[in-house]
Scaffold this motif. Structure first.
Motif, PDB file in Angstrom:
ATOM      1  N   LYS A 246       0.738  -1.058   0.010  1.00  0.00           N
ATOM      2  CA  LYS A 246       0.028   0.058   0.033  1.00  0.00           C
ATOM      3  C   LYS A 246       0.869   1.470  -0.091  1.00  0.00           C
ATOM      4  O   LYS A 246       0.428   2.430   0.152  1.00  0.00           O
ATOM      5  CB  LYS A 246      -0.860  -0.034   1.197  1.00  0.00           C
ATOM      6  CG  LYS A 246      -1.967  -1.148   1.212  1.00  0.00           C
ATOM      7  CD  LYS A 246      -2.847  -1.117   2.439  1.00  0.00           C
ATOM      8  CE  LYS A 246      -3.999  -2.143   2.352  1.00  0.00           C
ATOM      9  NZ  LYS A 246      -4.920  -2.096   3.539  1.00  0.00           N
ATOM     10  N   SER A 247       2.322   1.225  -0.088  1.00  0.00           N
ATOM     11  CA  SER A 247       3.039   2.214  -0.249  1.00  0.00           C
ATOM     12  C   SER A 247       4.463   2.090  -0.943  1.00  0.00           C
ATOM     13  O   SER A 247       4.768   1.075  -1.408  1.00  0.00           O
ATOM     14  CB  SER A 247       3.313   2.739   1.396  1.00  0.00           C
ATOM     15  OG  SER A 247       4.108   1.577   1.763  1.00  0.00           O
ATOM     16  N   SER A 264       2.267   6.755   1.083  1.00  0.00           N
ATOM     17  CA  SER A 264       1.093   5.978   0.833  1.00  0.00           C
ATOM     18  C   SER A 264       0.583   5.916  -0.735  1.00  0.00           C
ATOM     19  O   SER A 264       0.772   7.218  -1.394  1.00  0.00           O
ATOM     20  CB  SER A 264      -0.347   6.640   1.599  1.00  0.00           C
ATOM     21  OG  SER A 264      -1.439   5.894   1.127  1.00  0.00           O
TER      22      SER A 264
END
Length: 325
Positions: A246-247, A264
Motif C-alpha cells: 500500500k505504499s 501511501s
C-alpha cells in the motif's frame, strides 16, 4: 527515452566494472528445465546447500530481498548468495554466481549476471530463475546473449521488467516486460518519463501493471506497464526504492542528508522514518521490506553497511559494517 536508457547503461558501467572470469578447473553445472528437477527448499538453517558464515566480507552487492517466503533475507553479491536468518549469516557451498539485478519473489528469485569462476555454464547467464534457494537454475532466455543490469519482478505477480542495453534476437533497446516468465515480451513506451538519468526500477508486489522508476527528480509511477508515467513523489534525488502493498518506501538525498520516506500509494501522505547514522557522503543504495510485515525493513549503503529495523525505523540493528559481517 533514449537518454534514460543510455544513463542506465552508463551507470551500470561505472558501478559494475568487475565480471566473473573463467578458470582452468571447470565445475559441471547445467540448467533444469522443470520444477520436477529442482531440489528441496527447506529452511536455510536445515539445508545442506548452506553453511553458517561466522565472519567474512562481501563485495559488489547486487540486490537484496526476502526470497521464497522463508522469512530469510537474501543478499546477491559478486561471489554468490549470502542469507541472514534468525540472527545468523549463511553462505552457499556452491553455485556462487555473480547475480546481477537480483529480484526476490514469493517462490524464489530471478536474476541475470555471470557464472561463478570455473563454471561450465556460459557467460552471460541471460535471464534465470530459481525456486530452491539457488541450488538449481532455470533458463528463461537470453543465455550467452544478454546481461541485464536493471531488472524488477513483482513479488507475487511475477511480472518481469528488464532494461535491455544491447539489441538481441528478441528485444531491441529499451524497457520490456513479460507476464509469462519470459515466453513473450512487450516494449514499454516510457511516455512522461523525464529526459534525465534513471536509477532504480521496481515492480509492485501484486499489481501486475504497476512499475516505478527513480530519477533525480523523484519517482515516476506507471499503472500500465511502463507505457505512461507520472511523477509520484516530491522532486527529491531518489537513490533507491521498493514497493510495499500500500505504499512506496524510498531513500533520497534532501539538503545533502540521506532520508527514508514511506509514502501511501492511495493518499500520497508521507511518513519520514528515522535512519541510523551514516558516514559522511554515504547513502542507501538497496533496500527491501518483509512482505509479511512492512515495518521490517533492511537497508544497505554504498559503503557496505547493512541495517535492519523491525519497528518502522524506531530502532535499527547493524548486520554488516563496510561489507564485513
Amino acid at each position: 527515452m533514449k537518454k534514460m536508457i543510455k544513463a542506465m547503461i552508463i551507470t551500470s558501467a561505472i558501478l559494475l566494472l568487475n565480471a566473473c572470469s573463467s578458470s582452468k578447473e571447470e565445475k559441471e553445472q547445467s540448467f533444469v528445465t522443470s520444477k520436477d528437477q529442482t531440489k528441496s527448499n527447506v529452511s536455510v538453517a536445515n539445508n545442506p546447500f548452506f553453511k553458517e558464515k561466522k565472519e567474512g566480507k562481501f563485495e559488489h552487492l547486487h540486490g537484496i530481498g526476502y526470497a521464497g517466503n522463508q522469512n530469510a533475507i537474501y543478499f546477491a553479491t559478486h561471489e554468490g548468495l549470502l542469507v541472514y536468518q534468525n540472527n545468523e549469516w549463511y553462505e552457499t557451498i556452491s553455485n556462487k554466481h555473480d547475480y546481477m539485478s537480483f529480484s526476490a519473489t514469493d517462490d524464489g528469485f530471478y536474476a541475470s549476471g555471470h557464472p561463478e569462476e570455473g563454471s561450465s555454464l556460459g557467460n552471460p547467464l541471460g535471464l534465470v530463475k530459481s525456486v530452491d534457494s539457488g541450488q538449481t537454475l532455470m533458463n528463461l532466455g537470453f543465455y550467452k546473449e544478454s546481461d541485464f543490469h536493471y531488472m524488477a519482478v513483482g513479488y507475487k505477480s511475477h511480472t518481469i521488467y528488464v532494461v535491455n542495453q544491447e539489441e538481441n534476437e528478441k528485444l531491441g533497446q529499451g524497457l520490456f516486460y513479460s507476464k509469462d516468465d519470459g515466453k513473450t515480451w512487450s516494449q514499454s513506451q516510457l511516455n512522461g518519463l523525464p529526459q534525465t538519468s534513471a536509477g532504480t526500477i521496481a515492480a509492485h508486489p501484486t499489481d501486475e501493471n504497476m512499475v516505478g522508476i527513480s530519477t533525480p527528480k523523484g519517482i515516476f509511477l506507471s499503472k500500465d506497464n511502463g507505457n505512461n508515467f507520472e511523477r509520484f513523489t516530491r522532486k527529491l534525488n531518489t537513490t533507491t526504492f521498493v514497493f510495499q502493498e500500500k505504499s512506496i518506501l524510498f531513500a533520497a538525498i534532501e539538503n545533502n542528508t540521506p532520508v527514508l520516506i514511506k509514502q501511501s500509494l492511495e493518499s500520497k501522505q508521507e511518513q519520514v522514518l528515522s535512519i541510523p547514522a551514516l558516514d559522511a557522503k554515504d547513502f542507501i543504495i538497496y533496500m527491501t521490506s518483509n512482505p509479511t510485515n512492512d515495518q521490517e525493513i533492511v537497508i544497505a549503503t554504498m559503503s557496505g553497511d547493512i541495517f535492519m529495523t523491525k519497528n518502522n525505523g524506531k530502532s535499527w540493528t547493524r548486520l554488516a559494517s563496510k561489507g564485513k559481517i
